[in-house]
Every structure is written in structure tokens, then in C-alpha cells.
Design a protein around this motif. Structure first.
Motif, PDB file in Angstrom:
ATOM      1  N   PRO A 346       0.818  -1.226   0.000  1.00  0.00           N
ATOM      2  CA  PRO A 346       0.000   0.000   0.000  1.00  0.00           C
ATOM      3  C   PRO A 346       0.849   1.271   0.000  1.00  0.00           C
ATOM      4  CG  PRO A 346      -0.904  -1.610   1.532  1.00  0.00           C
ATOM      5  CD  PRO A 346       0.413  -2.154   1.063  1.00  0.00           C
ATOM      6  N   GLU A 347       2.007   1.238   0.675  1.00  0.00           N
ATOM      7  CA  GLU A 347       2.887   2.406   0.701  1.00  0.00           C
ATOM      8  C   GLU A 347       3.408   2.725  -0.691  1.00  0.00           C
ATOM      9  OE1 GLU A 347       7.010   4.002   2.859  1.00  0.00           O
ATOM     10  OE2 GLU A 347       6.424   1.888   3.006  1.00  0.00           O
ATOM     11  N   VAL A 348       3.793   1.700  -1.443  1.00  0.00           N
ATOM     12  CA  VAL A 348       4.305   1.901  -2.797  1.00  0.00           C
ATOM     13  C   VAL A 348       3.199   2.418  -3.711  1.00  0.00           C
ATOM     14  CG1 VAL A 348       5.181   0.710  -4.841  1.00  0.00           C
ATOM     15  CG2 VAL A 348       6.201   0.260  -2.605  1.00  0.00           C
ATOM     16  N   ILE A 351       2.921   6.038  -3.068  1.00  0.00           N
ATOM     17  CA  ILE A 351       4.064   6.763  -3.630  1.00  0.00           C
ATOM     18  C   ILE A 351       3.906   6.908  -5.141  1.00  0.00           C
ATOM     19  CG2 ILE A 351       6.552   6.612  -4.089  1.00  0.00           C
ATOM     20  CD1 ILE A 351       6.823   5.276  -1.317  1.00  0.00           C
ATOM     21  N   PHE A 352       3.512   5.827  -5.802  1.00  0.00           N
ATOM     22  CA  PHE A 352       3.296   5.858  -7.252  1.00  0.00           C
ATOM     23  C   PHE A 352       2.245   6.914  -7.616  1.00  0.00           C
ATOM     24  CE2 PHE A 352       4.698   1.342  -8.768  1.00  0.00           C
ATOM     25  CZ  PHE A 352       6.001   1.662  -8.417  1.00  0.00           C
ATOM     26  N   GLN A 353       1.178   6.970  -6.835  1.00  0.00           N
ATOM     27  CA  GLN A 353       0.079   7.875  -7.153  1.00  0.00           C
ATOM     28  C   GLN A 353       0.453   9.341  -6.941  1.00  0.00           C
ATOM     29  OE1 GLN A 353      -2.916   6.064  -4.655  1.00  0.00           O
ATOM     30  NE2 GLN A 353      -3.715   4.809  -6.330  1.00  0.00           N
ATOM     31  N   ALA A 371      12.646  -2.741  -9.508  1.00  0.00           N
ATOM     32  CA  ALA A 371      12.120  -3.072  -8.182  1.00  0.00           C
ATOM     33  C   ALA A 371      11.847  -4.570  -8.056  1.00  0.00           C
ATOM     34  CB  ALA A 371      10.847  -2.272  -7.921  1.00  0.00           C
ATOM     35  N   THR A 372      11.380  -5.192  -9.141  1.00  0.00           N
ATOM     36  CA  THR A 372      11.132  -6.635  -9.125  1.00  0.00           C
ATOM     37  C   THR A 372      12.429  -7.406  -8.920  1.00  0.00           C
ATOM     38  OG1 THR A 372       9.245  -6.346 -10.619  1.00  0.00           O
ATOM     39  CG2 THR A 372      10.177  -8.558 -10.459  1.00  0.00           C
ATOM     40  N   LEU A 373      13.483  -6.963  -9.571  1.00  0.00           N
ATOM     41  CA  LEU A 373      14.787  -7.607  -9.416  1.00  0.00           C
ATOM     42  C   LEU A 373      15.294  -7.507  -7.983  1.00  0.00           C
ATOM     43  CD1 LEU A 373      17.291  -8.948 -10.723  1.00  0.00           C
ATOM     44  CD2 LEU A 373      18.154  -6.642 -11.177  1.00  0.00           C
ATOM     45  N   GLY A 377      10.776 -10.280  -1.044  1.00  0.00           N
ATOM     46  CA  GLY A 377       9.542 -10.844  -0.502  1.00  0.00           C
ATOM     47  C   GLY A 377       8.473 -10.989  -1.564  1.00  0.00           C
ATOM     48  N   ASP A 378       7.212 -11.096  -1.112  1.00  0.00           N
ATOM     49  CA  ASP A 378       6.091 -11.284  -2.030  1.00  0.00           C
ATOM     50  C   ASP A 378       5.621  -9.979  -2.657  1.00  0.00           C
ATOM     51  OD1 ASP A 378       5.954 -14.018  -1.705  1.00  0.00           O
ATOM     52  OD2 ASP A 378       4.506 -13.918  -0.063  1.00  0.00           O
ATOM     53  N   PHE A 379       5.979  -8.835  -2.013  1.00  0.00           N
ATOM     54  CA  PHE A 379       5.485  -7.548  -2.480  1.00  0.00           C
ATOM     55  C   PHE A 379       6.639  -6.567  -2.695  1.00  0.00           C
ATOM     56  CE2 PHE A 379       2.131  -9.524  -0.013  1.00  0.00           C
ATOM     57  CZ  PHE A 379       1.035  -9.414  -0.854  1.00  0.00           C
ATOM     58  N   ILE A 380       6.440  -5.659  -3.632  1.00  0.00           N
ATOM     59  CA  ILE A 380       7.411  -4.588  -3.850  1.00  0.00           C
ATOM     60  C   ILE A 380       7.208  -3.542  -2.760  1.00  0.00           C
ATOM     61  CG2 ILE A 380       8.006  -2.660  -5.378  1.00  0.00           C
ATOM     62  CD1 ILE A 380       7.479  -4.486  -7.738  1.00  0.00           C
ATOM     63  N   GLU A 381       8.284  -3.259  -2.014  1.00  0.00           N
ATOM     64  CA  GLU A 381       8.231  -2.308  -0.909  1.00  0.00           C
ATOM     65  C   GLU A 381       8.986  -1.033  -1.296  1.00  0.00           C
ATOM     66  OE1 GLU A 381       6.442  -2.847   1.655  1.00  0.00           O
ATOM     67  OE2 GLU A 381       6.115  -5.018   1.675  1.00  0.00           O
ATOM     68  N   SER A 382       8.825   0.004  -0.483  1.00  0.00           N
ATOM     69  CA  SER A 382       9.388   1.315  -0.821  1.00  0.00           C
ATOM     70  C   SER A 382      10.912   1.342  -0.817  1.00  0.00           C
ATOM     71  CB  SER A 382       8.858   2.375   0.147  1.00  0.00           C
ATOM     72  OG  SER A 382       9.256   2.082   1.474  1.00  0.00           O
ATOM     73  N   ASP A 383      11.543   0.411  -0.085  1.00  0.00           N
ATOM     74  CA  ASP A 383      13.007   0.461   0.020  1.00  0.00           C
ATOM     75  C   ASP A 383      13.718   0.067  -1.270  1.00  0.00           C
ATOM     76  OD1 ASP A 383      12.208  -2.186   0.217  1.00  0.00           O
ATOM     77  OD2 ASP A 383      13.773  -2.739   1.645  1.00  0.00           O
ATOM     78  N   VAL A 384      12.980  -0.445  -2.270  1.00  0.00           N
ATOM     79  CA  VAL A 384      13.623  -0.797  -3.546  1.00  0.00           C
ATOM     80  C   VAL A 384      13.317   0.238  -4.624  1.00  0.00           C
ATOM     81  CG1 VAL A 384      13.631  -3.272  -3.046  1.00  0.00           C
ATOM     82  CG2 VAL A 384      11.678  -2.274  -4.250  1.00  0.00           C
ATOM     83  N   LEU A 385      12.669   1.336  -4.258  1.00  0.00           N
ATOM     84  CA  LEU A 385      12.383   2.392  -5.228  1.00  0.00           C
ATOM     85  C   LEU A 385      13.553   3.360  -5.323  1.00  0.00           C
ATOM     86  CD1 LEU A 385       8.670   3.273  -4.351  1.00  0.00           C
ATOM     87  CD2 LEU A 385       9.518   1.650  -6.052  1.00  0.00           C
TER      88      LEU A 385
END
Length: 446
Positions: A346-348, A351-353, A371-373, A377-385
Motif C-alpha cells: 500500500p505504501e508503494v 508513492i506511485f500515485q 524493483a522486481t529484481l 519478498g512477495d510484495f514490492i516495498e518502498s526500500d527498492v524504489l
């Protein structure tokens, strides 16, 4: 594999739930409105319908009653953010198999779905056909249908002009998918079984443009070591797409105009003309009308290529489509990188919006692939943006600290990216070390 129709107008929630259900071995078709859902039920068969109680174009209970009248064997589970006992009772009385209140946890929705499928009418098993999952990874050039007003207008224009032979000018910012629009027009035209040739006009030196467009004979100029077929001849019978046509020199514009008017080309070094039957689609991110006024683009060529114009909307103009495209690019990234990311936190999504997306769809695709790379985990989180998602554009001629409203989060993110190296973090944030230390003190960041 049980097949579920998921009806939900909250795109990000819908896509997240779709990913989760697919990972749990369900085949999922989604609809963002009652109108789409009716078409899905008409054209496909489902084992269960999971639908939101409140939709933009219909009342959920009324829609459920429609489905129960026409397809009584399909169990229906209602979702709602309004935990009202009276509504729940009314839904059950009208034929709902179950009722679940948002927010719900994954185990809860799986339990409700399992129970609904197990209690479905027995006669359903007699008529149920054996199905093969149809979900496929999309190709790079697939046209993604958005749900925004801008996307619907774009789709309507494509549908109208595709069957004709009119020349089309696609106007839009870089990264908005102009080539994909052009290919969609070609694929819906009577030329679809012939070649679609895409040409980047900005990458062709003006001295070689005639050779690239019309071909040449061996020995016709220094370096012509063999005969060459030009783009126009290669596209004969099909469609030629000239991207960034505004980059052509004035001389090349004259050559192009002559070929379009006469529908004949002459390879460099040849005296023989070749008849060509092509449809031309062009694209630009410039204002060609202004270029015409300034004498940089020929007016007669402009009118020749602009029998019909299409606006390719920016990502900010089609905000409702953001998570539709994000999910599409995530599917591609999962396939290309052999990953299995379910969706976005939800945080990502938030951020996207909020982000302005200056690079449009191209930037979104690159961001999600990266971010996928990086995601574990199962979800893309803000720390990979990337860090730019946590900053606003810096004020010109100012050295002041100009982060977004979430300064503290941006600083923490930068420190995390640099393993707490404050000098590197300051560089990422484009501020001085002194300013960074003051901000660390201000926000009590260790």
C-alpha cells in the motif's frame, strides 16, 4: 483450477487480490464495473463470483440478483467496506453464498472462497467444462486497455481509424507508447498480415536517409558494398511507422513528400521506380504546427501525414490507469526475471500515485523491472524504489533543502541506500552534509 470473476472498482486492491488468488491456484478474470462484469458472465463461465457491494455503475445486491437469475449455479461472495449486519442479511436472503467485510486478511478470503465453492449446487459439476488456464505473459508490443477517460478516447480513435488507409499522426510526450498505438492500428487494419516497419527518424543521419528509406544499389556510393532494400519497399503492402518525424532534415522531408504523393520510390543509384502500397503512421513529441510556422517543417508534408491525429496521453493524464499498467509491467518483469512477486505494498501504491512520472510509461516499466529484481519478498516495498520518488524537483539557483513533504522518510531511505554513509546520503539528496546533519538532529534520526 477454479475460475473466479473478481468485480472491484478499486484498481490497486483488485490487482493485489488477483495476484494473491492466482498464486493460490485460482484462475481470475477481473472487471472494474458492472458493465464489464455483465460482458464477462455473458462470454465466459465461472466457478465463483467475488464482487464488491458498491460499484460505480450499479448496486452490488441488484447486480448479484441479476447473476443469480441468469446463472443460479454460480456462488456469489460479496465484499464491502461497510460492515452492516442488515446489508449482510439482505445479501444472504437475495442469494449470496457469503459476505466478507474489508479489510480482510488472506486466510479469511481463502476460507470464504473455499466454503462457497464446496457448497455450490451439485448440478454445476455436470455442466462444468474442463478448462485450461488462459493467462499468458503479454508481448512487448501489446496494447493495454486503460479505464480512464483519456484511455477510452484513445481506444475509440484507434478503433475508428484502423480500418481505413488514412495517414495518422500520433502526438504525445516521450515514453507514452506511441509505437504501440501505431502497431495496434496496424493490427486492426486490413494490412495486418503484411509488414509493420518502425523507423526512428532521429537515429538516421540525413546523408543516409534516402538510402534507409528507399534502398540503394551496390556501388552507388562509397560504402555501398551490396544492394539494400529500403524501409518503404520492405513495408510494401503493410504499414510504415516514422517515429519522431520532426527530426528529419528539410531535404529529407522533400524526398519523403515525393514518395508519399507518387507512391513510387527510386533506390539510390537506380533509374527504375518501384511502386509501393503502404500506409504511413507518424509520431512526434514536438509541436509540428509551430515548426511549420518557423519554417522547420514543410506545411505540405504536415498535411499529408496528418489526415487524422491521435493524442497519446501522458501517464498523469490517465491516473486511473496507473495500477493497470503497473500490474502489466509486473507480470512482464516476473516472467523476464523468473520472479514471483504478487504485487505492490500500500505504501508503494501511494508513492506511485503521488509521483509525477516525467518519463511516462517507459519510466514506470523501468522502475518496476528494477524493483522486481531487487525485491526479496512477495510484495514490492518502498526500500527498492529509486531516490527520486522521495524528492521533489529542486528549486533552480537554490541550494536549499527541497525534499517532499516526507523529509524524514526521504532521509531514512537515503541512509538505508548508502548503508548509513552520511556523505553519500547527502549526495543522493543533493544537499550539503551540514544540512543533512541539521535535519538528522531536527528529526531525531540516529
Amino acid at each position: 483450477m477454479p475460475k473466479i470473476l473478481l468485480i472491484e472498482d478499486d484498481i490497486s486492491f483488485c490487482k493485489l487480490l488477483e495476484k494473491f488468488l492466482i498464486k493460490k491456484a485460482y484462475e481470475v478474470t477481473i472487471a472494474f464495473s458492472a458493465e464489464e462484469a455483465r460482458l464477462c458472465v455473458k462470454n465466459e463461465s465461472f466457478d465463483l463470483i467475488l464482487m464488491d457491494l458498491r460499484l460505480p455503475d450499479a448496486d452490488g445486491i441488484v447486480l448479484m440478483s441479476e447473476f443469480k437469475t441468469s446463472h443460479s449455479q454460480i456462488p456469489v461472495v460479496l465484499m464491502t467496506g461497510y460492515s452492516d449486519v442488515n446489508t449482510a442479511v439482505k445479501a444472504i436472503k437475495n442469494g449470496a453464498s457469503d459476505y466478507i467485510s474489508k479489510p480482510f486478511n488472506p486466510d479469511e478470503v481463502l476460507l470464504v472462497i473455499t466454503n462457497a465453492l464446496q457448497t455450490a449446487p451439485a448440478e454445476k459439476e455436470i455442466v462444468k467444462e474442463k478448462r485450461i488456464p488462459t493467462k499468458q505473459v503479454s508481448s512487448d508490443n501489446e496494447f493495454v486497455r486503460g479505464i480512464s477517460v483519456a484511455s477510452k478516447k484513445l481506444l475509440e480513435h484507434i478503433k475508428l481509424v484502423s480500418p481505413t488507409d488514412m495517414s495518422v499522426l500520433i502526438i504525445g510526450e516521450s515514453g507514452t507508447g506511441k509505437e504501440i498505438i501505431a502497431k495496434s492500428i496496424h493490427q486492426q487494419s486490413h494490412r495486418k498480415n503484411n509488414n509493420f516497419i518502425a523507423v526512428d527518424c532521429g537515429a538516421i543521419p540525413k546523408e543516409l536517409a534516402a538510402s534507409e528509406f528507399f534502398g540503394h544499389l551496390k556501388g552507388s556510393f562509397t560504402g555501398a558494398i551490396s544492394d539494400k532494400t529500403g524501409y518503404f519497399e520492405a513495408a510494401n503492402g503493410g504499414t510504415i511507422f516514422l517515429d519522431e518525424i520532426g527530426n528529419l532534415s528539410y531535404e529529407n522531408q522533400i524526398q519523403l513528400l515525393r514518395a508519399l504523393q507518387e507512391r513510387k520510390i527510386k533506390p539510390v543509384g537506380s533509374n527504375k521506380e518501384i511502386n509501393v502500397d503502404i500506409r504511413i503512421i507518424t509520431a512526434t513529441n514536438e509541436d509540428l504546427r509551430e515548426a511549420v510556422k518557423n519554417g522547420d517543417f514543410r506545411e505540405d508534408l504536415y498535411h499529408r501525414i496528418n489526415e487524422f491525429s491521435i493524442q497519446s496521453p501522458s501517464l498523469t493524464d490517465r491516473g486511473e490507469d496507473l495500477m493497470v499498467f503497473a500490474d502489466y509491467f509486473l507480470d512482464k518483469a516476473n516472467h523476464q526475471l523468473n520472479k514471483d512477486i504478487i504485487g505492490f505494498s500500500p505504501e508503494v501504491v501511494a508513492i506511485f500515485q503521488k509521483y509525477s512520472w516525467p518519463g511516462n510509461l517507459r519510466e514506470l516499466q523501468n522502475c518496476i523491472k528494477r524493483a522486481t529484481l531487487l525485491s526479496q519478498g512477495d510484495f514490492i516495498e518502498s526500500d527498492v524504489l529509486p531516490i527520486e520518488f522521495f524528492q521533489t524537483e529542486k528549486q533552480s539557483n537554490s541550494g536549499s533543502f527541497s525534499l517532499s513533504d516526507n523529509e524524514k522518510e526521504a532521509i531514512i531511505h537515503a541512509l538505508s541506500r548508502t548503508q548509513n554513509n552520511k556523505s553519500e546520503a547527502a549526495k543522493l539528496l543533493k544537499i550539503t552534509r551540514k544540512t543533512l546533519y541539521n535535519k538528522l538532529k531536527q528529526y531525531n534520526i540516529d
